[in-house]
Design an enzyme around this catalytic site. Structure first.
Site, PDB file in Angstrom:
ATOM      1  CE  LYS A 153      -3.527   2.967   0.519  1.00  0.00           C
ATOM      2  NZ  LYS A 153      -4.416   3.090  -0.450  1.00  0.00           N
ATOM      3  CB  CYS A 197      -3.558   9.439  -3.886  1.00  0.00           C
ATOM      4  SG  CYS A 197      -5.030   9.070  -2.702  1.00  0.00           S
TER       5      CYS A 197
HETATM    6  O1  RRO Z   1      -5.944   5.081  -0.469  1.00  0.00           O
HETATM    7  C1  RRO Z   1      -6.763   5.453  -1.615  1.00  0.00           C
HETATM    8  O2  RRO Z   1      -7.813   6.438  -1.407  1.00  0.00           O
HETATM    9  C2  RRO Z   1      -6.285   5.565  -2.783  1.00  0.00           C
HETATM   10  C3  RRO Z   1      -4.918   5.704  -3.317  1.00  0.00           C
HETATM   11 BR1  RRO Z   1      -3.640   6.310  -2.340  1.00  0.00          BR
HETATM   12  C4  RRO Z   1      -4.453   5.638  -4.685  1.00  0.00           C
HETATM   13  O3  RRO Z   1      -3.263   6.038  -5.171  1.00  0.00           O
HETATM   14  N1  RRO Z   1      -5.445   5.329  -5.603  1.00  0.00           N
HETATM   15  C5  RRO Z   1      -6.776   5.288  -5.189  1.00  0.00           C
HETATM   16  O4  RRO Z   1      -7.798   4.983  -5.998  1.00  0.00           O
HETATM   17  N2  RRO Z   1      -6.972   5.327  -3.800  1.00  0.00           N
END
Ligand code: RRO
Length: 308
Positions: A44, A127
């Site tokens: 993650k 993100c």
């Molecule tokens: O954690 C998120 O909300 C998230 C991330 Br970091 C990302 O890079 N892409 C996404 O769809 N959700």
């Protein structure tokens, strides 16, 4: 059938891996990926401090895809720095995904994660779900400034997780940035940001954060993902390898990403839906497609898409 691939000089036993975010937050998740048929373990995206993320509900899958606004829930880079050495027992590459709410966060994480010796670092510039924080990947100058600093600090080869672009001018601008920085790989695409999914019966949005706006994934985004893989392959495919992400549900979808120029493929929405057993299914389906089309390896069909 040879389903292996090599990215930035790192050998992957198969060209399939999880997309960062999908079943890769906790120690348990990461070891499950290690024990699965995935060809790598991607963490993650990590930030300096542990984050619980956005309020729930924040992930919903629907027929054709998913919408999420997780808000970067993660254990914090110190926890991942401790976990990564243990993940090396699985004899497959470990890819550390690095994020942050400001540029200094990325640099701090890169320094700490260097010590844990992941095989690659994937820098997440895309993100879409942090209220008030635009995606860095849509600001070409900010992306270049940050990547130049990361490049000078990172020990393993670095790649960049990009948002989808919808205009050739933007593919060209980002390709120039990435060439100047000299990144080793590109992962395209992150979720299609700020989509909106409704429940017409209840007349409500389906996720709570940001008034229901969130990143779209799954089958509905495949054409956008393929277009981004193809566009970057044509611009920088000789120098920078591409990991295709977006809309992979079947072996045929993987084959399509490879034809567009991907060297490997990441799995998000169907990994959440089917859990890690999905990798075995996809491996068999991809092998079937390559065999049917007369290819002996991933490398052989890469980029072979024909124009009319
Ligand atoms: O954690 C998120 O909300 C998230 C991330 Br970091 C990302 O890079 N892409 C996404 O769809 N959700």
């Amino acid at each position: 059938m040879d389903l292996s691939t090599t990215i930035a000089g790192v050998h992957f036993p198969t060209c399939l891996m999880n997309a960062s975010g999908a079943r890769c937050v906790t120690e348990h998740d990461l070891h499950k990926l290690g024990n699965s048929h995935a060809g790598a373990i991607v963490t993650k995206s990590m930030t300096p401090h542990e984050r619980s993320g956005n309020p729930e509900p924040r992930y919903v899958s629907f027929d054709g895809g998913s919408i999420n606004s997780m808000g970067l829930p993660n254990l914090g880079y110190q926890a991942y720095a401790q976990l990564i050495p243990d993940l090396r027992q699985y004899k497959k590459p470990v890819v550390a995904s690095i994020a942050g709410l400001k540029p200094a966060d990325f640099l701090e994480a890169v320094k700490a994660i260097n010590v844990a010796k992941p095989d690659l670092m994937e820098i997440n510039l895309s993100c879409p779900n942090i209220p008030g924080k635009p995606q860095i990947g849509y600001d070409f100058q900010a992306s270049e400034e940050l990547l130049m600093k990361i490049r000078d600090l990172a020990v393993p080869p670095i790649g960049v997780k990009l948002p989808p672009y919808f205009d050739p001018v933007h593919h060209e601008a980002m390709a120039e940035v990435l060439t100047r920085v000299g990144v080793s790989f590109i992962s395209v695409i992150n979720s299609v940001g700020n989509g909106l999914v409704l429940d017409a019966e209840t007349e409500t949005v389906v996720i709570k954060p940001k008034g229901g706006f969130g990143g779209l994934g799954g089958r509905i985004i495949k054409p956008v993902a393929l277009a981004n893989v193809r566009a970057f392959w044509k611009l920088v495919g000789e120098k920078i390898q591409i990991i295709g992400t977006g809309g992979v549900e079947t072996g045929q979808d993987i084959f399509e990403h490879l034809l567009c120029g991907a060297s490997a493929v990441q799995i998000g929405t169907v990994l959440v839906d089917e859990d890690v057993k999905v990798f075995e299914r996809l491996k068999h389906e991809l092998a079937g497609w390559l065999r049917k089309k007369g290819y002996d390896s991933v490398a052989e069909c890469r980029g072979k898409l024909k124009a009319l």
